[in-house]
Design a protein around this motif. Structure first.
Motif, short mmCIF file in Angstrom:
data_model
loop_
_atom_site.label_atom_id
_atom_site.label_comp_id
_atom_site.label_asym_id
_atom_site.label_seq_id
_atom_site.Cartn_x
_atom_site.Cartn_y
_atom_site.Cartn_z
N ARG A 1 0.84 -1.21 0.00
CA ARG A 1 0.00 0.00 0.00
C ARG A 1 0.86 1.25 0.00
N PHE B 1 0.87 3.96 -3.01
CA PHE B 1 0.15 5.21 -2.75
C PHE B 1 0.95 6.26 -1.98
N SER B 2 2.15 5.93 -1.53
CA SER B 2 3.00 6.91 -0.85
C SER B 2 4.40 6.87 -1.46
N SER C 1 -7.10 5.17 5.22
CA SER C 1 -6.53 6.25 4.42
C SER C 1 -7.44 6.52 3.24
N THR C 2 -7.46 7.77 2.80
CA THR C 2 -8.26 8.15 1.63
C THR C 2 -7.32 8.72 0.58
N VAL C 3 -7.39 8.15 -0.61
CA VAL C 3 -6.51 8.55 -1.69
C VAL C 3 -7.35 9.07 -2.84
N GLN C 4 -7.02 10.26 -3.32
CA GLN C 4 -7.73 10.81 -4.49
C GLN C 4 -7.09 10.25 -5.74
N PHE C 5 -7.91 9.65 -6.60
CA PHE C 5 -7.40 8.97 -7.77
C PHE C 5 -8.16 9.45 -9.01
N ASN D 1 -12.40 8.97 -5.04
CA ASN D 1 -11.76 8.82 -3.74
C ASN D 1 -11.72 7.36 -3.34
N ALA E 1 -0.42 10.68 -9.28
CA ALA E 1 0.17 10.48 -7.96
C ALA E 1 0.87 9.13 -7.83
N THR E 2 0.21 8.07 -8.30
CA THR E 2 0.74 6.72 -8.15
C THR E 2 1.56 6.26 -9.34
N SER F 1 -4.60 15.31 -13.13
CA SER F 1 -4.35 14.09 -12.36
C SER F 1 -3.71 12.98 -13.19
#
Length: 294
Positions: free
Chosen positions: A15, A19-20, A39-43, A48, A201-202, A261
């Motif tokens: 994870r 995501f980090s 955790s909440t990830v905006q994708f 979300n 982001a990812t 994004s």
């Protein structure tokens, strides 16, 4: 999105890697997850992902499957069950998996199920890796009539983890068919050999368009892993990651910010196409794709 599996399976490591800004080496210092980490990830802009990373110690598992059953398994869109390849008790793993599916069937019958056979780097031979995943796939297919799990072999040390998670999030983006159709049109109009869309982001592959999709997809997973590593290096040096441009006698490659994004990868093999033309095409398509991807 619920991530479940026994303690030490590698749930939190994967994870954080996806995501980090963690590298595979960074995960060595992680301890056991205590209870549930939310955790909440905006994708992809407005999507979300509410991720519940469930600790795998026996006392927590017993609690999830009894006192907290409805809380854990209610309103679940995706269950990701992580099998530890190094387990010494495979029967116990299967029993826990069965209990999770039973609870999921009670509270979230429409959920999608993905099974990750993790730590595949422990098997160096590619043929044996494929055989191992297939054995898990066959065994898991017999354990539930309601859910049809997709099974992937994964490791934090190679691109297999990016492949699995790209396939998972691909099915969560609601307008993916439309995005794919327009990406195919863009590839043809730009005279490109390959085009791929990455989540910003990812850097997971969202979708792609090429003449040979199966071969290209494997390459894009390598790009995901490499870019994540490169961006981590940039952040350590306090330098922003902007774009990548590579040219040689065989092809020109561009990785550019696209929508707010996403990033886009474009590869051209026609030497008559000037790089400036390809970049202008990317810029011209950007506003159109903003409405689709975001």
């Amino acid at each position: 999105l619920v991530i479940m599996g026994k303690s030490g399976a590698g749930k939190t490591s994967m994870r954080l890697l996806i995501f980090s800004n963690y590298t595979a080496n960074d995960t060595r210092r992680l301890g056991a997850t205590i209870d549930v980490e939310h955790s909440t990830v905006q994708f992809m802009g407005d999507l979300n992902l509410n991720i519940w990373d469930c600790g795998g110690q026996h006392k927590y598992l017993d609690n999830y499957l009894n006192e907290q059953k409805e809380n854990i398994f209610g309103n679940v869109e995706v269950l990701i069950y992580v099998f530890d390849l190094e387990t010494t008790n495979k029967d116990s793993e299967y029993m826990l998996y069965d209990e999770c599916l039973h609870s999921l069937a009670t509270y979230s019958r429409d959920a999608k199920v993905y099974c990750l056979v993790h730590k595949m780097d422990k098997i160096p031979d590619p043929e044996k890796k494929a055989q191992t995943v297939e054995l898990y796939r066959q065994a898991l297919a017999k354990r539930s009539d309601l859910f049809k799990p997709e099974v992937f072999g994964t490791s934090i040390w190679d691109q297999s983890l990016y492949h699995a998670w790209s396939q998972i999030v691909y099915k969560l983006v609601p307008n993916m068919a439309t995005i794919e159709s327009h990406l195919n049109n863009f590839r043809r109009l730009a005279d490109a050999s390959e085009v791929a869309l990455f989540e910003g982001a990812t850097f997971l592959v969202v979708c792609s368009s090429s003449a040979d999709p199966s071969a290209a997809l494997k390459k894009y997973m390598g790009v995901s892993q490499s870019i994540k590593t490169y961006r981590y290096t940039c952040s350590q040096m306090q330098l922003p990651f902007k774009n990548i441009e590579m040219r040689n006698k065989n092809y020109s490659l561009f990785i550019e910010p696209f929508t707010k994004s996403t990033y886009i990868l474009v590869i051209t093999t026609d030497s008559d196409i000037e790089p400036a033309v390809t970049k202008a095409n990317i810029m011209a398509a950007r506003n159109h794709f903003v409405k689709l991807a975001d």
